[in-house]
Motif scaffolding. Structure first.
Motif, PDB file in Angstrom:
ATOM      1  N   MET A 116       0.855  -1.180   0.000  1.00 34.55           N
ATOM      2  CA  MET A 116       0.000   0.000   0.000  1.00 34.55           C
ATOM      3  C   MET A 116       0.888   1.225   0.000  1.00 34.55           C
ATOM      4  O   MET A 116       1.841   1.308   0.782  1.00 34.55           O
ATOM      5  CB  MET A 116      -0.922  -0.003   1.224  1.00 34.55           C
ATOM      6  CG  MET A 116      -1.850  -1.199   1.279  1.00 34.55           C
ATOM      7  SD  MET A 116      -2.965  -1.151   2.714  1.00 34.55           S
ATOM      8  CE  MET A 116      -3.829  -2.727   2.511  1.00 34.55           C
ATOM      9  N   VAL A 117       0.559   2.181  -0.875  1.00 37.85           N
ATOM     10  CA  VAL A 117       1.458   3.304  -1.129  1.00 37.85           C
ATOM     11  C   VAL A 117       0.733   4.625  -0.968  1.00 37.85           C
ATOM     12  O   VAL A 117      -0.415   4.784  -1.406  1.00 37.85           O
ATOM     13  CB  VAL A 117       2.058   3.181  -2.553  1.00 37.85           C
ATOM     14  CG1 VAL A 117       2.868   4.409  -2.916  1.00 37.85           C
ATOM     15  CG2 VAL A 117       2.938   1.943  -2.655  1.00 37.85           C
ATOM     16  N   LYS A 122       3.188   7.556  -5.725  1.00 36.30           N
ATOM     17  CA  LYS A 122       2.505   6.735  -6.722  1.00 36.30           C
ATOM     18  C   LYS A 122       3.469   6.000  -7.639  1.00 36.30           C
ATOM     19  O   LYS A 122       3.183   4.903  -8.126  1.00 36.30           O
ATOM     20  CB  LYS A 122       1.559   7.618  -7.547  1.00 36.30           C
ATOM     21  CG  LYS A 122       0.631   6.858  -8.473  1.00 36.30           C
ATOM     22  CD  LYS A 122      -0.374   7.802  -9.129  1.00 36.30           C
ATOM     23  CE  LYS A 122      -1.346   7.037 -10.016  1.00 36.30           C
ATOM     24  NZ  LYS A 122      -2.348   7.960 -10.619  1.00 36.30           N
ATOM     25  N   LEU A 125       4.234   2.186  -7.351  1.00 43.72           N
ATOM     26  CA  LEU A 125       3.353   1.135  -7.874  1.00 43.72           C
ATOM     27  C   LEU A 125       3.876   0.582  -9.188  1.00 43.72           C
ATOM     28  O   LEU A 125       3.709  -0.601  -9.481  1.00 43.72           O
ATOM     29  CB  LEU A 125       1.941   1.684  -8.064  1.00 43.72           C
ATOM     30  CG  LEU A 125       1.193   2.099  -6.794  1.00 43.72           C
ATOM     31  CD1 LEU A 125      -0.190   2.593  -7.143  1.00 43.72           C
ATOM     32  CD2 LEU A 125       1.109   0.943  -5.801  1.00 43.72           C
ATOM     33  N   ASP A 126       4.523   1.434  -9.981  1.00 46.46           N
ATOM     34  CA  ASP A 126       5.076   0.990 -11.257  1.00 46.46           C
ATOM     35  C   ASP A 126       6.473   0.390 -11.114  1.00 46.46           C
ATOM     36  O   ASP A 126       6.871  -0.448 -11.921  1.00 46.46           O
ATOM     37  CB  ASP A 126       5.145   2.165 -12.247  1.00 46.46           C
ATOM     38  CG  ASP A 126       3.772   2.727 -12.581  1.00 46.46           C
ATOM     39  OD1 ASP A 126       2.822   1.919 -12.672  1.00 46.46           O
ATOM     40  OD2 ASP A 126       3.653   3.953 -12.734  1.00 46.46           O
ATOM     41  N   CYS A 130       5.253  -6.416  -6.483  1.00 51.89           N
ATOM     42  CA  CYS A 130       4.530  -7.035  -5.386  1.00 51.89           C
ATOM     43  C   CYS A 130       3.255  -7.639  -5.972  1.00 51.89           C
ATOM     44  O   CYS A 130       2.707  -7.140  -6.967  1.00 51.89           O
ATOM     45  CB  CYS A 130       4.183  -6.018  -4.303  1.00 51.89           C
ATOM     46  SG  CYS A 130       3.495  -6.751  -2.789  1.00 51.89           S
ATOM     47  N   ARG A 132       0.119  -7.771  -4.918  1.00 55.28           N
ATOM     48  CA  ARG A 132      -1.076  -6.926  -4.897  1.00 55.28           C
ATOM     49  C   ARG A 132      -0.659  -5.532  -4.445  1.00 55.28           C
ATOM     50  O   ARG A 132      -0.025  -5.372  -3.400  1.00 55.28           O
ATOM     51  CB  ARG A 132      -2.131  -7.492  -3.941  1.00 55.28           C
ATOM     52  CG  ARG A 132      -2.549  -8.931  -4.241  1.00 55.28           C
ATOM     53  CD  ARG A 132      -3.495  -9.416  -3.154  1.00 55.28           C
ATOM     54  NE  ARG A 132      -3.889 -10.800  -3.318  1.00 55.28           N
ATOM     55  CZ  ARG A 132      -3.226 -11.842  -2.793  1.00 55.28           C
ATOM     56  NH1 ARG A 132      -2.130 -11.626  -2.075  1.00 55.28           N
ATOM     57  NH2 ARG A 132      -3.657 -13.067  -2.975  1.00 55.28           N
ATOM     58  N   LYS A 133      -1.054  -4.529  -5.227  1.00 55.70           N
ATOM     59  CA  LYS A 133      -0.629  -3.160  -4.952  1.00 55.70           C
ATOM     60  C   LYS A 133      -1.836  -2.227  -4.923  1.00 55.70           C
ATOM     61  O   LYS A 133      -2.741  -2.344  -5.745  1.00 55.70           O
ATOM     62  CB  LYS A 133       0.389  -2.693  -6.007  1.00 55.70           C
ATOM     63  CG  LYS A 133       1.685  -3.492  -5.987  1.00 55.70           C
ATOM     64  CD  LYS A 133       2.706  -2.954  -6.961  1.00 55.70           C
ATOM     65  CE  LYS A 133       2.463  -3.423  -8.374  1.00 55.70           C
ATOM     66  NZ  LYS A 133       3.614  -3.095  -9.276  1.00 55.70           N
ATOM     67  N   PHE A 134      -1.814  -1.286  -3.954  1.00 49.37           N
ATOM     68  CA  PHE A 134      -2.926  -0.361  -3.792  1.00 49.37           C
ATOM     69  C   PHE A 134      -2.389   1.047  -3.554  1.00 49.37           C
ATOM     70  O   PHE A 134      -1.413   1.231  -2.817  1.00 49.37           O
ATOM     71  CB  PHE A 134      -3.810  -0.758  -2.609  1.00 49.37           C
ATOM     72  CG  PHE A 134      -4.424  -2.126  -2.741  1.00 49.37           C
ATOM     73  CD1 PHE A 134      -5.617  -2.300  -3.435  1.00 49.37           C
ATOM     74  CD2 PHE A 134      -3.804  -3.245  -2.185  1.00 49.37           C
ATOM     75  CE1 PHE A 134      -6.190  -3.561  -3.561  1.00 49.37           C
ATOM     76  CE2 PHE A 134      -4.368  -4.500  -2.301  1.00 49.37           C
ATOM     77  CZ  PHE A 134      -5.560  -4.663  -2.999  1.00 49.37           C
ATOM     78  N   LEU A 135      -3.046   2.032  -4.159  1.00 45.48           N
ATOM     79  CA  LEU A 135      -2.720   3.431  -3.912  1.00 45.48           C
ATOM     80  C   LEU A 135      -3.700   3.969  -2.876  1.00 45.48           C
ATOM     81  O   LEU A 135      -4.911   4.030  -3.125  1.00 45.48           O
ATOM     82  CB  LEU A 135      -2.814   4.242  -5.207  1.00 45.48           C
ATOM     83  CG  LEU A 135      -2.407   5.716  -5.086  1.00 45.48           C
ATOM     84  CD1 LEU A 135      -0.917   5.835  -4.748  1.00 45.48           C
ATOM     85  CD2 LEU A 135      -2.723   6.472  -6.370  1.00 45.48           C
ATOM     86  N   SER A 139      -7.552   3.789  -3.928  1.00 43.55           N
ATOM     87  CA  SER A 139      -7.988   2.397  -3.762  1.00 43.55           C
ATOM     88  C   SER A 139      -8.719   2.175  -2.448  1.00 43.55           C
ATOM     89  O   SER A 139      -8.832   1.039  -1.984  1.00 43.55           O
ATOM     90  CB  SER A 139      -6.773   1.457  -3.837  1.00 43.55           C
ATOM     91  OG  SER A 139      -6.078   1.604  -5.056  1.00 43.55           O
TER      92      SER A 139
END
Length: 509
Positions: A116-117, A122, A125-126, A130, A132-135, A139
């Motif tokens: 989680m970021v 942001k 995430l790119d 990982c 599963r990734k969430f902003l 998100s």
């Protein structure tokens, strides 16, 4: 009768006793939903924690699964201590100042299944792999939107609650496993000795990722205090929050203390918080004059603690005592400048080499996936701090640092890691990275360089910035013809540091 001590106990009590009280005041420019426009009650925080846990259930993240969160201070990160760890998973709070390769290493090494970021980060995430990734913010419906009840977790106080990565004497950070019992007892001991109560308004000047905010996310919650989120340190903003929110308590590195003192010089009107606010300081101990200024110029109570991420962190506390009331302000400040007396339940010893050893109920369980480092750190059933010191009438005084970790702005910097990056520059033949005294940062990251060819200070700083987090980049580069070494070729850093610390009250050898 016995039942497990788990970190969810703190939020459970707050929901029961203080459900309608404001739990957290978030930064005003954060995405509002589902955090109610910046303010949430303890009842709402508990609901969000349950929703987060249910969301992790739906993702198939098992008890013991790791969830990494890279975030500035925020109500979302505060809630995650309960939504993740409170239901049996392991929270991995990551330093938001780290470079992409450093974050990637921690995510991979911890085995995190979820990342989680923070909205400001942001790009991670790119760039970070990982499953599963969430902003956070965008998100939120996926993270906190579940209406299901989370799967019950009976609780195990010896289960790992958090893995906190800390820089040490090696280039790679180590993951400190802190159990529920570690975090629970640290929070209760620290909170008790710092007099945390339901009348407190706590300002998060300290990053929550840093040793779990030293345990204050738990201690303040359990007592129903109000959390005021500060994402980025600014001295004038600290004073404004103290004034506008009625802040009574904060924890801070020396650089934060310096920022508040600097802002006070230009403050229009009475300094807010006088005779009401207390500030708990740790990291490189501030000079006696700085302690005097906190007490005189700000009118705040000065409290100092000593500890490490591995000790959750509280080992000692230095706080004003009635026995010192007849002393001059300067002598009182000198007393407060010591690391302090052992906290309740902490045992200290000094070994034959002068190293500080500690036993407590909140020392780390282990270093994640690093049995060799664990065995060395916990040899003889004592935690080996790596710091040199002595006892002065029962109070601990840190005299030097045996391991070459620089504490700058409250953050640990591995000298070896910085040296490795600088040595990758073709113009560098030898380098030694040391900490030198600095009033604002505690210690200033300084590189002593023997060059092969022409290179400037700016060139080397720019080179380091490509690979290192900003706080690790040398602030100063000095060029030498040679560096002090032993007969076997080992750098003698104590000799390199000695001229810089000779006139300093605090000695780091």
């Amino acid at each position: 009768m016995e039942f497990p001590l788990i970190v969810r106990d703190f939020l459970d009590r707050a929901e029961t006793v203080y459900g309608d009280r404001v739990a957290a005041v978030d930064e005003p420019d954060q995405p509002a939903a589902p955090f109610d426009g910046g303010e949430i009650t303890y009842r709402r925080m508990a609901q969000l924690a349950r929703a987060q846990a249910a969301g992790l259930d739906a993702l198939g993240v098992p008890v013991g699964g790791r969830v990494a969160v890279v975030s500035h201070n925020s109500a979302r990160l505060l809630t995650s201590f309960y939504g993740v760890s409170g239901y049996g998973r392991i929270l991995v709070p990551v330093n938001f100042r780290l470079s992409v390769p450093e974050v990637q290493y921690i995510v991979q090494h911890s085995g995190a299944e979820v990342l989680m970021v923070d909205p400001e980060l942001k790009n991670l995430l790119d760039e970070v792999e990982c499953e599963r990734k969430f902003l956070l913010g965008e998100s939120d419906d996926e993270v906190w939107g579940s209406t299901a009840e989370p799967r019950p977790w009976e609780g195990d106080e010896h289960a790992t609650a958090t893995i906190n990565y800390t820089s040490g004497t090696t280039a790679r950070p180590k993951g400190v496993q802190l159990t529920h019992r570690n975090n629970w007892l640290n929070a209760t001991v620290f909170g008790w000795q710092a007099s945390v109560s339901d009348e407190d308004v706590y300002l998060h000047t300290l990053p929550m990722f840093h040793a779990n905010g030293w345990g204050m996310p738990f201690a303040v919650t359990g007592m129903g205090g109000r959390h005021v989120v500060l994402r980025k340190v600014d001295g004038a903003e600290i004073l404004r929050r103290v004034r506008d929110q009625g802040v009574t308590l904060m924890c801070a590195a020396p650089a934060v203390v310096a920022a508040a003192l600097d802002a006070a010089r230009d403050w229009d009107g009475p300094i807010p918080g006088r005779d009401r606010t207390r500030i708990v300081v740790a990291g490189a101990p501030p000079p006696t004059r700085t302690i005097e200024r906190v007490r005189e110029d700000l009118g705040w109570e000065f409290i100092q603690i000593y500890g490490l991420t591995e000790t959750a962190p509280v080992l000692t506390m230095s706080r004003m005592r009635s026995e010192w009331e007849e002393l001059s302000p300067t002598d009182q400040a000198r007393k407060l400048g010591r690391a302090g007396y052992p906290a309740v339940g902490v045992r200290l010893a000094i070994d034959e080499s002068g190293e500080v050893l500690a036993q407590s109920n909140h020392n780390l369980e282990a270093y994640w996936d690093n049995p060799e480092a664990t065995a060395a750190a916990l040899a003889g059933n004592w935690f080996h701090t790596g710091d040199g010191g002595y006892l002065d009438d029962g109070a601990l005084v840190i005299a030097d640092r045996k391991k070459d970790v620089i504490i700058s702005g409250g953050e640990n910097v591995s000298s070896i890691e910085v040296e490795d990056v600088l040595m990758s520059h073709p113009a560098v033949r030898e380098v030694a990275v040391i900490g030198i005294p600095d009033e604002k940062w505690g210690e200033l990251v300084t590189a002593l360089v023997v060059a092969e060819s022409d290179v400037s200070e700016d060139d080397l700083i720019a080179h380091a910035r490509q690979s290192l987090a900003g706080y690790k980049v040398p602030k100063k580069v000095e060029f030498r013809s040679e560096l002090a070494r032993t007969a076997t070729g080992k750098l003698q850093k104590f000799k390199l540091r000695q001229p810089y610390w000779a006139d300093s009250e605090k000695q780091v050898n």
